[in-house]
Design an enzyme around this catalytic site. Structure first.
Site, PDB file in Angstrom:
ATOM      1  N   ARG A 173      -9.420 -15.055   4.311  1.00  0.00           N
ATOM      2  CA  ARG A 173      -8.847 -15.661   5.522  1.00  0.00           C
ATOM      3  C   ARG A 173      -9.119 -17.170   5.603  1.00  0.00           C
ATOM      4  O   ARG A 173      -9.394 -17.725   6.658  1.00  0.00           O
ATOM      5  CB  ARG A 173      -9.383 -14.997   6.808  1.00  0.00           C
ATOM      6  CG  ARG A 173      -8.945 -13.574   6.965  1.00  0.00           C
ATOM      7  CD  ARG A 173      -7.433 -13.423   7.114  1.00  0.00           C
ATOM      8  NE  ARG A 173      -7.067 -12.020   7.243  1.00  0.00           N
ATOM      9  CZ  ARG A 173      -6.938 -11.178   6.209  1.00  0.00           C
ATOM     10  NH1 ARG A 173      -7.154 -11.596   4.986  1.00  0.00           N
ATOM     11  NH2 ARG A 173      -6.607  -9.926   6.398  1.00  0.00           N
ATOM     12  N   SER A 223      -5.715  -8.634  13.553  1.00  0.00           N
ATOM     13  CA  SER A 223      -7.184  -8.534  13.639  1.00  0.00           C
ATOM     14  C   SER A 223      -7.717  -9.788  14.312  1.00  0.00           C
ATOM     15  O   SER A 223      -7.325 -10.904  13.952  1.00  0.00           O
ATOM     16  CB  SER A 223      -7.812  -8.461  12.247  1.00  0.00           C
ATOM     17  OG  SER A 223      -7.461  -7.286  11.594  1.00  0.00           O
ATOM     18  N   GLU A 293     -11.188 -14.768  13.799  1.00  0.00           N
ATOM     19  CA  GLU A 293     -10.304 -15.333  12.766  1.00  0.00           C
ATOM     20  C   GLU A 293      -8.982 -15.785  13.347  1.00  0.00           C
ATOM     21  O   GLU A 293      -8.309 -16.618  12.761  1.00  0.00           O
ATOM     22  CB  GLU A 293     -10.074 -14.354  11.613  1.00  0.00           C
ATOM     23  CG  GLU A 293      -9.220 -13.175  11.920  1.00  0.00           C
ATOM     24  CD  GLU A 293      -7.988 -13.071  11.009  1.00  0.00           C
ATOM     25  OE1 GLU A 293      -7.386 -12.006  10.999  1.00  0.00           O
ATOM     26  OE2 GLU A 293      -7.613 -14.047  10.342  1.00  0.00           O
TER      27      GLU A 293
HETATM   28  C1  LIG Z   1       0.610  -7.032  14.239  1.00  0.00           C
HETATM   29  C2  LIG Z   1      -0.015  -8.034  13.313  1.00  0.00           C
HETATM   30  C3  LIG Z   1      -0.506  -7.600  12.087  1.00  0.00           C
HETATM   31  C4  LIG Z   1      -1.090  -8.511  11.219  1.00  0.00           C
HETATM   32  N1  LIG Z   1      -1.556  -8.065   9.993  1.00  0.00           N
HETATM   33  C5  LIG Z   1      -2.117  -8.955   9.140  1.00  0.00           C
HETATM   34  C6  LIG Z   1      -2.615  -8.532   7.871  1.00  0.00           C
HETATM   35  O1  LIG Z   1      -2.541  -7.362   7.509  1.00  0.00           O
HETATM   36  N2  LIG Z   1      -3.185  -9.459   7.062  1.00  0.00           N
HETATM   37  C7  LIG Z   1      -3.302 -10.778   7.430  1.00  0.00           C
HETATM   38  O2  LIG Z   1      -3.834 -11.563   6.640  1.00  0.00           O
HETATM   39  N3  LIG Z   1      -2.841 -11.220   8.632  1.00  0.00           N
HETATM   40  C8  LIG Z   1      -2.270 -10.333   9.481  1.00  0.00           C
HETATM   41  N4  LIG Z   1      -1.826 -10.773  10.709  1.00  0.00           N
HETATM   42  C9  LIG Z   1      -2.094 -12.177  11.106  1.00  0.00           C
HETATM   43  C10 LIG Z   1      -0.985 -13.182  10.723  1.00  0.00           C
HETATM   44  O3  LIG Z   1       0.258 -12.513  10.523  1.00  0.00           O
HETATM   45  C11 LIG Z   1      -1.348 -13.917   9.453  1.00  0.00           C
HETATM   46  O4  LIG Z   1      -2.526 -14.660   9.645  1.00  0.00           O
HETATM   47  C12 LIG Z   1      -0.231 -14.856   9.013  1.00  0.00           C
HETATM   48  O5  LIG Z   1      -0.567 -15.400   7.751  1.00  0.00           O
HETATM   49  C13 LIG Z   1      -0.012 -16.009   9.989  1.00  0.00           C
HETATM   50  O6  LIG Z   1       1.194 -16.660   9.576  1.00  0.00           O
HETATM   51  P1  LIG Z   1       2.088 -17.457  10.650  1.00  0.00           P
HETATM   52  O7  LIG Z   1       3.230 -18.049   9.914  1.00  0.00           O
HETATM   53  O8  LIG Z   1       2.365 -16.597  11.821  1.00  0.00           O
HETATM   54  O9  LIG Z   1       1.072 -18.623  11.091  1.00  0.00           O
HETATM   55  P2  LIG Z   1       0.857 -19.228  12.546  1.00  0.00           P
HETATM   56  O10 LIG Z   1       0.146 -18.218  13.375  1.00  0.00           O
HETATM   57  O11 LIG Z   1       2.116 -19.842  13.016  1.00  0.00           O
HETATM   58  O12 LIG Z   1      -0.156 -20.420  12.169  1.00  0.00           O
HETATM   59  C14 LIG Z   1      -1.437 -20.099  11.669  1.00  0.00           C
HETATM   60  C15 LIG Z   1      -2.076 -21.404  11.167  1.00  0.00           C
HETATM   61  O13 LIG Z   1      -1.380 -21.828   9.999  1.00  0.00           O
HETATM   62  C16 LIG Z   1      -0.918 -23.161  10.174  1.00  0.00           C
HETATM   63  N5  LIG Z   1       0.364 -23.293   9.461  1.00  0.00           N
HETATM   64  C17 LIG Z   1       1.440 -22.479   9.557  1.00  0.00           C
HETATM   65  N6  LIG Z   1       2.431 -22.902   8.745  1.00  0.00           N
HETATM   66  C18 LIG Z   1       1.961 -24.019   8.107  1.00  0.00           C
HETATM   67  C19 LIG Z   1       2.501 -24.929   7.151  1.00  0.00           C
HETATM   68  N7  LIG Z   1       3.739 -24.778   6.663  1.00  0.00           N
HETATM   69  N8  LIG Z   1       1.715 -25.969   6.737  1.00  0.00           N
HETATM   70  C20 LIG Z   1       0.467 -26.120   7.223  1.00  0.00           C
HETATM   71  N9  LIG Z   1      -0.107 -25.305   8.138  1.00  0.00           N
HETATM   72  C21 LIG Z   1       0.641 -24.264   8.570  1.00  0.00           C
HETATM   73  C22 LIG Z   1      -0.768 -23.339  11.674  1.00  0.00           C
HETATM   74  O14 LIG Z   1      -0.843 -24.711  12.029  1.00  0.00           O
HETATM   75  C23 LIG Z   1      -1.961 -22.544  12.174  1.00  0.00           C
HETATM   76  O15 LIG Z   1      -3.130 -23.339  12.089  1.00  0.00           O
HETATM   77  C24 LIG Z   1      -1.209  -9.873  11.596  1.00  0.00           C
HETATM   78  C25 LIG Z   1      -0.707 -10.319  12.821  1.00  0.00           C
HETATM   79  C26 LIG Z   1      -0.104  -9.401  13.690  1.00  0.00           C
HETATM   80  C27 LIG Z   1       0.443  -9.891  14.981  1.00  0.00           C
HETATM   81  N1  LIG Z   2     -14.563  -9.029   4.115  1.00  0.00           N
HETATM   82  C1  LIG Z   2     -14.298  -9.520   2.899  1.00  0.00           C
HETATM   83  O1  LIG Z   2     -15.043 -10.295   2.315  1.00  0.00           O
HETATM   84  C2  LIG Z   2     -13.020  -9.126   2.239  1.00  0.00           C
HETATM   85  C3  LIG Z   2     -11.928  -8.829   3.023  1.00  0.00           C
HETATM   86  N2  LIG Z   2     -10.736  -8.542   2.408  1.00  0.00           N
HETATM   87  C4  LIG Z   2      -9.578  -8.517   3.267  1.00  0.00           C
HETATM   88  O2  LIG Z   2      -9.533  -7.229   3.823  1.00  0.00           O
HETATM   89  C5  LIG Z   2      -8.205  -6.846   3.901  1.00  0.00           C
HETATM   90  C6  LIG Z   2      -8.039  -5.619   3.198  1.00  0.00           C
HETATM   91  O3  LIG Z   2      -8.180  -5.842   1.781  1.00  0.00           O
HETATM   92  P1  LIG Z   2      -9.081  -4.811   0.963  1.00  0.00           P
HETATM   93  O4  LIG Z   2     -10.433  -4.691   1.567  1.00  0.00           O
HETATM   94  O5  LIG Z   2      -8.998  -5.223  -0.441  1.00  0.00           O
HETATM   95  O6  LIG Z   2      -8.394  -3.385   1.034  1.00  0.00           O
HETATM   96  P2  LIG Z   2      -8.085  -2.741   2.405  1.00  0.00           P
HETATM   97  O7  LIG Z   2      -9.228  -2.922   3.369  1.00  0.00           O
HETATM   98  O8  LIG Z   2      -6.783  -3.297   2.815  1.00  0.00           O
HETATM   99  O9  LIG Z   2      -7.899  -1.278   2.239  1.00  0.00           O
HETATM  100  C7  LIG Z   2      -7.751  -0.645   3.503  1.00  0.00           C
HETATM  101  C8  LIG Z   2      -7.292   0.653   3.207  1.00  0.00           C
HETATM  102  O10 LIG Z   2      -6.014   0.532   2.626  1.00  0.00           O
HETATM  103  C9  LIG Z   2      -5.886   1.486   1.602  1.00  0.00           C
HETATM  104  N3  LIG Z   2      -5.599   0.739   0.385  1.00  0.00           N
HETATM  105  C10 LIG Z   2      -6.411   0.023  -0.357  1.00  0.00           C
HETATM  106  N4  LIG Z   2      -5.733  -0.505  -1.396  1.00  0.00           N
HETATM  107  C11 LIG Z   2      -4.453  -0.099  -1.238  1.00  0.00           C
HETATM  108  C12 LIG Z   2      -3.255  -0.305  -1.955  1.00  0.00           C
HETATM  109  N5  LIG Z   2      -3.245  -1.043  -3.063  1.00  0.00           N
HETATM  110  N6  LIG Z   2      -2.111   0.239  -1.494  1.00  0.00           N
HETATM  111  C13 LIG Z   2      -2.119   0.978  -0.386  1.00  0.00           C
HETATM  112  N7  LIG Z   2      -3.211   1.228   0.343  1.00  0.00           N
HETATM  113  C14 LIG Z   2      -4.351   0.698  -0.099  1.00  0.00           C
HETATM  114  C15 LIG Z   2      -7.157   2.258   1.598  1.00  0.00           C
HETATM  115  O11 LIG Z   2      -6.968   3.274   2.567  1.00  0.00           O
HETATM  116  P3  LIG Z   2      -7.263   4.742   2.157  1.00  0.00           P
HETATM  117  O12 LIG Z   2      -8.740   4.733   1.823  1.00  0.00           O
HETATM  118  O13 LIG Z   2      -6.903   5.488   3.389  1.00  0.00           O
HETATM  119  O14 LIG Z   2      -6.371   4.999   0.959  1.00  0.00           O
HETATM  120  C16 LIG Z   2      -8.170   1.344   2.169  1.00  0.00           C
HETATM  121  O15 LIG Z   2      -9.236   1.947   2.862  1.00  0.00           O
HETATM  122  C17 LIG Z   2      -7.346  -7.906   3.314  1.00  0.00           C
HETATM  123  O16 LIG Z   2      -6.816  -8.606   4.393  1.00  0.00           O
HETATM  124  C18 LIG Z   2      -8.285  -8.778   2.533  1.00  0.00           C
HETATM  125  O17 LIG Z   2      -7.927 -10.120   2.681  1.00  0.00           O
HETATM  126  C19 LIG Z   2     -10.626  -8.316   1.069  1.00  0.00           C
HETATM  127  C20 LIG Z   2     -11.717  -8.579   0.263  1.00  0.00           C
HETATM  128  C21 LIG Z   2     -12.964  -9.101   0.782  1.00  0.00           C
END
Ligand SMILES: Cc1cc2nc3c(=O)[nH]c(=O)nc-3n(C[C@H](O)[C@H](O)[C@H](O)COP(=O)(O)OP(=O)(O)OC[C@H]3O[C@@H](n4cnc5c(N)ncnc54)[C@H](O)[C@@H]3O)c2cc1C
Ligand SMILES: NC(=O)C1=CN([C@@H]2O[C@H](COP(=O)(O)OP(=O)(O)OC[C@H]3O[C@@H](n4cnc5c(N)ncnc54)[C@H](OP(=O)(O)O)[C@@H]3O)[C@@H](O)[C@H]2O)C=CC1
Ligand SMILES: C=C(O[C@H]1[C@H](O)[C@@H](CO)O[C@H](OP(=O)(O)OP(=O)(O)OC[C@H]2O[C@@H](n3ccc(=O)[nH]c3=O)[C@H](O)[C@@H]2O)[C@@H]1NC(C)=O)C(=O)O
Length: 300
Positions: A173, A223, A293
């Site tokens: 992140r 998150s 985050e």
């Molecule tokens: C329901 C839901 C589920 C989600 N699931 C995940 C997930 O599984 N994994 C995950 O990692 N995140 C998840 N997110 C969080 C979010 O989608 C991610 O962090 C995503 O990468 C944010 O992208 P954004 O374009 O919306 O950024 P924004 O929220 O618009 O901006 C985030 C930051 O990035 C900067 N930024 C954006 N675009 C640019 C650019 N072009 N140049 C420079 N800076 C920029 C902004 O200034 C800001 O500081 C989830 C969010 C929701 C609502």
């Molecule tokens: N805290 C830290 O330092 C770290 C955080 N992360 C972050 O955590 C998030 C999750 O990544 P990560 O921990 O690697 O894995 P996940 O936590 O995403 O895995 C979550 C669940 O997803 C399922 N899963 C795992 N791999 C896969 C796959 N390839 N396809 C479909 N399902 C899958 C498994 O569920 P089930 O057991 O039910 O199959 C697992 O428990 C990411 O956003 C990553 O950026 C990743 C690495 C380090």
């Protein structure tokens, strides 16, 4: 602000003044930005940035607003969003080049259409390519770092440079973009030829997991907290009996305690109040500090 508006008008650049940010964030929270500017190509971006700089107007880049918690008092200055050229996606063999303004879900669909595997994990993350590189978005076993080749960015002193992924400090992140003030313009990804049926299956699987586990029915920013070392935020928050806890219109999701949702009319202060309550309770009861985050931005 008048000088900026004159420049935007003279260059036919789209903008709206006093734009409510609640309309541009997935939390549906946030007061007005003084001005929201939409640019379609690099010249317009550089013109807008130059005019903001000349008038000492602060600038923030907006992606899809899916990791943002915007102040109830809005955002001072200009918010710039990337459209037009910045939403183009092209494929060159196993390499995909995408504008920063493109949605991640569209990037994943283009990969599928070209039988390219590697981005399935990102399907369902509701961000833009720019935001995904800024945060090094990840899920279900993958993160952008795994497939990123390079990013082309505009530096604060106006230089356009292509930076290899190894120099982006992509971590959990986080990325170099959190501190260097660069604007992400384009990103290149290295994928691999795959079986489109298997690719689609994996995309459907992660989307189904997401729908099953995450409160997608409510506005949120995903998150709220990073995973602390060796634990899961959701588990800790649930163990502290905080599921369903509310402050105003903000609630710890009953479906997934790692999410705070807007159950109706939540303010930025409601969410921040609940974040503080969760952090204090979890710290007191488990010893873990939960690092926020989601990004709180705008006026105090
Ligand atoms: C329901 C839901 C589920 C989600 N699931 C995940 C997930 O599984 N994994 C995950 O990692 N995140 C998840 N997110 C969080 C979010 O989608 C991610 O962090 C995503 O990468 C944010 O992208 P954004 O374009 O919306 O950024 P924004 O929220 O618009 O901006 C985030 C930051 O990035 C900067 N930024 C954006 N675009 C640019 C650019 N072009 N140049 C420079 N800076 C920029 C902004 O200034 C800001 O500081 C989830 C969010 C929701 C609502
Ligand atoms: N805290 C830290 O330092 C770290 C955080 N992360 C972050 O955590 C998030 C999750 O990544 P990560 O921990 O690697 O894995 P996940 O936590 O995403 O895995 C979550 C669940 O997803 C399922 N899963 C795992 N791999 C896969 C796959 N390839 N396809 C479909 N399902 C899958 C498994 O569920 P089930 O057991 O039910 O199959 C697992 O428990 C990411 O956003 C990553 O950026 C990743 C690495 C380090
Ligand atoms: C949603 C985001 O990304 C998500 C990403 O979608 C998921 C799936 O890969 O993994 C992270 O969530 P997470 O750590 O909550 O992962 P999950 O797999 O949902 O849950 C982890 C563990 O906590 C448990 N859990 C979860 C919620 C809950 O109320 N109670 C609980 O016990 C789950 O059973 C699981 O054993 C990412 N969040 C972070 C900060 O790493 C985001 O960053 O905004």
């Amino acid at each position: 602000m008048n000088q900026l508006i004159n420049t935007l008008n003279d260059n036919h650049i789209t903008y709206t003044e006093n734009e409510p940010m609640s309309a541009h964030t997935t939390f549906k929270i946030g007061g007005a930005a003084d001005i929201l500017i939409t640019v379609n190509h690099i010249d317009e971006l550089q013109t807008a940035l130059g005019a903001c700089k000349a008038s000492d107007i602060p600038v923030m880049i907006l992606g899809n607003g899916s990791n943002l918690l915007v102040s109830d008092n809005g955002i001072e200055g200009a918010v710039i969003t990337l459209d037009g050229d910045f939403k183009e996606i092209t494929v060159d063999g196993d390499i995909i080049i995408s504008g920063a303004g493109a949605k991640l879900s569209r990037l994943c669909s283009v990969a599928l259409e070209n039988s390219l595997t590697g981005l399935e994990f990102a399907y369902g993350i509701p961000g833009s390519v720019g935001g995904a590189m800024y945060m090094n978005a990840g899920a279900y076993g993958g993160e952008m770092k795994d497939v990123a080749l390079s990013v082309t960015a505009l530096t604060p002193d106006g230089e356009i440079r292509e930076v290899p992924a190894e120099e982006l400090a992509l971590g959990y992140r986080t990325s170099v973009f959190k501190t260097n003030g660069d604007i992400i313009l384009f990103a290149k990804y290295k994928l691999a030829q795959g079986d489109p049926v298997a690719i689609k299956e994996k995309m459907d699987d992660v989307m189904n997991r997401r729908k099953t586990k995450q409160p997608l029915e409510y506005p949120s920013a995903g998150s709220v907290f990073k995973r602390p070392e060796g634990a899961f935020a959701g588990t800790l928050i649930e163990q502290c009996g905080l599921k369903g806890k509310t402050v105003g219109g903000a609630q710890v999701s009953e479906k997934h305690a790692g999410f705070i949702i807007n159950i109706g009319g939540a303010t930025c202060d409601d969410v921040m109040g609940l974040v503080k309550l969760v952090q204090e309770t979890v710290k007191a009861e488990t010893g873990y500090f939960l690092e926020r985050e989601i990004i709180r931005t705008g006026r105090e």
